[in-house]
Design an enzyme around this catalytic site. Structure first.
Site, PDB file in Angstrom:
ATOM      1  N   TYR A   1       0.882  -1.159  -0.109  1.00 16.57           N
ATOM      2  CA  TYR A   1       0.038   0.028  -0.075  1.00 16.57           C
ATOM      3  C   TYR A   1       0.952   1.174  -0.035  1.00 16.57           C
ATOM      4  O   TYR A   1       1.838   1.258   0.924  1.00 16.57           O
ATOM      5  CB  TYR A   1      -0.788  -0.171   1.333  1.00 16.57           C
TER       6      TYR A   1
ATOM      7  N   ASP B   1       9.341   2.804  -0.998  1.00 13.58           N
ATOM      8  CA  ASP B   1       8.479   3.551  -0.002  1.00 13.58           C
ATOM      9  C   ASP B   1       8.757   3.108   1.292  1.00 13.58           C
ATOM     10  O   ASP B   1       8.427   2.157   2.076  1.00 13.58           O
ATOM     11  CB  ASP B   1       7.004   3.104  -0.219  1.00 13.58           C
TER      12      ASP B   1
ATOM     13  N   LYS C   1       5.249   9.395   8.587  1.00 13.25           N
ATOM     14  CA  LYS C   1       5.410   8.843   9.899  1.00 13.25           C
ATOM     15  C   LYS C   1       6.607   9.516  10.800  1.00 13.25           C
ATOM     16  O   LYS C   1       6.054  10.644  11.489  1.00 13.25           O
ATOM     17  CB  LYS C   1       5.650   7.341   9.950  1.00 13.25           C
TER      18      LYS C   1
END
Length: 432
Positions: free
Chosen positions: A142, A237, A265
């Site tokens: 994702y 990613d 994050k």
């Protein structure tokens, strides 16, 4: 009726599904989501005052724990000077210096407000640099909710059983190629057919959105080789793995140099921030220097930049990653032993401080093997842990995160809770 029940009922009248991100709705596990009143260290307390040892940690950024005092202080000081400028600020330069120092493949970095923005912008940049259309992603990975990245995605898409998303055009889907994670032959096949039109390969170097799944030995090296052979860019990613698995992320841990890196994050210290970066020769294609446009009013927000700098300064102190590994290994071993004693099939995947207990007979190496998990059994386990004061990700296909705020006592309490919850599910002891 509990306060969380009441809040959820109110929320469902006002917000789609009662939540602002799908996995939070507890659809995969049933029941009512817990509405948080406050969080501190390794715990949060819900609207009814119940406390939980937290292994979600805002899906990873709370690596130092909730409300870490130096981060809170940094945000307070920044807020006193204004919360948003729409102009360059000192804090974004200071955080950029830290990012470039810690991630050797990044010479220049552009800050944005979310991981979705970071991956979307990196792919646009890859297309602009190469002049090509197609991208390759991997099943169960994702990369945010940009249209092209929802094809065969993980995270909430996997949890809800959605094959992609309504509203994504056929043209967008046609430019998105997919392959199984950890399958080198599949990547080589895609490259042999589409290599001349392949702009980028984007991958979670350690998957976290089908649960925690490590790359097989040689897999990331193969991605690097194939992309160089066909002239495509390799995008890591590292929204989850960046600064979590090592100061330089998964690329440092595995010794691979991607062309572009997406961060999120942790880079914002728990505030909405993300970034993408790479060599100056690539990043200088981004406006205002180059023709690839990307912008954002809240990009480089002074609060998020201050929080990110404060977090990174404390995270990279000696012994931090060794302690994270030790705590998570303690949890991994404890969960495996508890499942063995209870006669429950459990495969516990771990990389660094990312961990997932899969309710299946392992190994779990890709999305197909992750999907062999008994999601109903996971739901029962989740609620067994919840009633014992442990909050896990409310879906089988999500990684859990250990923080430096967790203690050995927290881990042992978690293992004891798991032992009791697994006994409620169990059968005869497994043979090994």
């Amino acid at each position: 009726m509990s306060q969380s029940d009441e809040l959820f009922a109110r929320a469902q009248k006002l917000i789609p599904g009662g939540v602002n991100s799908p996995v939070r709705a507890f659809q995969a596990v049933g029941g009512t989501p817990r509405f948080v009143r406050k969080a501190e260290g390794a715990r949060f307390w819900d609207a009814d005052g119940e406390g939980y040892i937290d292994y979600v940690g805002s899906w990873g950024p709370m690596i130092l724990g909730h409300a870490f005092p130096p981060v809170v202080e940094a945000v307070q000081k920044a807020a006193a000077k204004g919360t948003s400028y729409g102009a360059p600020c000192v804090a974004e330069v200071e955080l950029a210096e830290r990012v470039v120092r810690l991630v050797p493949t990044i010479e220049k970095v552009r800050f944005v407000s979310s991981g979705t923005e970071a991956t979307m912008s990196a792919l646009r940049l890859a297309r602009g640099v190469t002049g090509r259309r197609k991208i390759l992603k991997f099943e169960g990975c994702y990369h945010g909710h940009a249209d092209s990245l929802l094809v065969a995605a993980g995270s909430g898409v996997a949890t809800l059983g959605i094959p992609g998303s309504a509203g994504v055009t056929e043209g967008t889907v046609a430019d998105t190629l997919t392959a199984p994670f950890n399958d080198v032959a599949a990547v080589e096949q895609v490259a042999s057919v589409h290599g001349a039109d392949l702009a980028a390969v984007i991958v979670e170097p350690v998957a976290g959105n089908m649960g925690c799944v490590a790359p097989r030995e040689g897999y990331l090296e193969a991605l690097r080789r194939v992309t160089r052979d066909v002239g495509a860019l390799l995008i890591f990613d590292e929204v989850m793995t960046g600064f979590r698995l090592a100061p330089g992320g998964a690329q440092q841990l595995y010794g691979i140099q991607p062309d572009l890196t997406c961060l999120g994050k942790i880079v914002g210290g728990g505030l909405p921030a993300a970034a993408y970066g790479g060599p100056a020769a690539i990043m200088d294609h981004v406006a205002p220097l180059g023709p690839v446009y990307q912008a954002g009013t809240l990009s480089g927000n002074p609060l998020a930049m201050a929080a990110g700098s404060a977090l990174l300064d404390h995270l990279v102190r000696p012994g931090a990653y060794e302690r994270l590994d030790a705590l998570t290994i303690r949890l991994q071993v404890g969960l495996a032993r508890a499942a063995q004693a209870a006669g429950v099939m459990l495969t516990v995947n771990r990389v660094g401080s990312m961990i997932t207990p899969f309710f299946c007979r392992g190994p779990v190496v890709d999305y197909a093997s992750a999907k062999t998990s008994d999601t109903a059994l996971f739901g029962r386990f989740f609620h067994g842990m919840l009633k014992r004061g442990v909050y896990l990700p409310p879906a089988q296909f999500e990684a859990a995160f250990v923080s430096l705020a967790h203690t050995e006592v927290d881990i042992d309490q978690t293992v004891a809770a798991a032992a009791a919850a697994l006994q409620e599910l169990g059968g005869p002891p497994q043979r090994t």
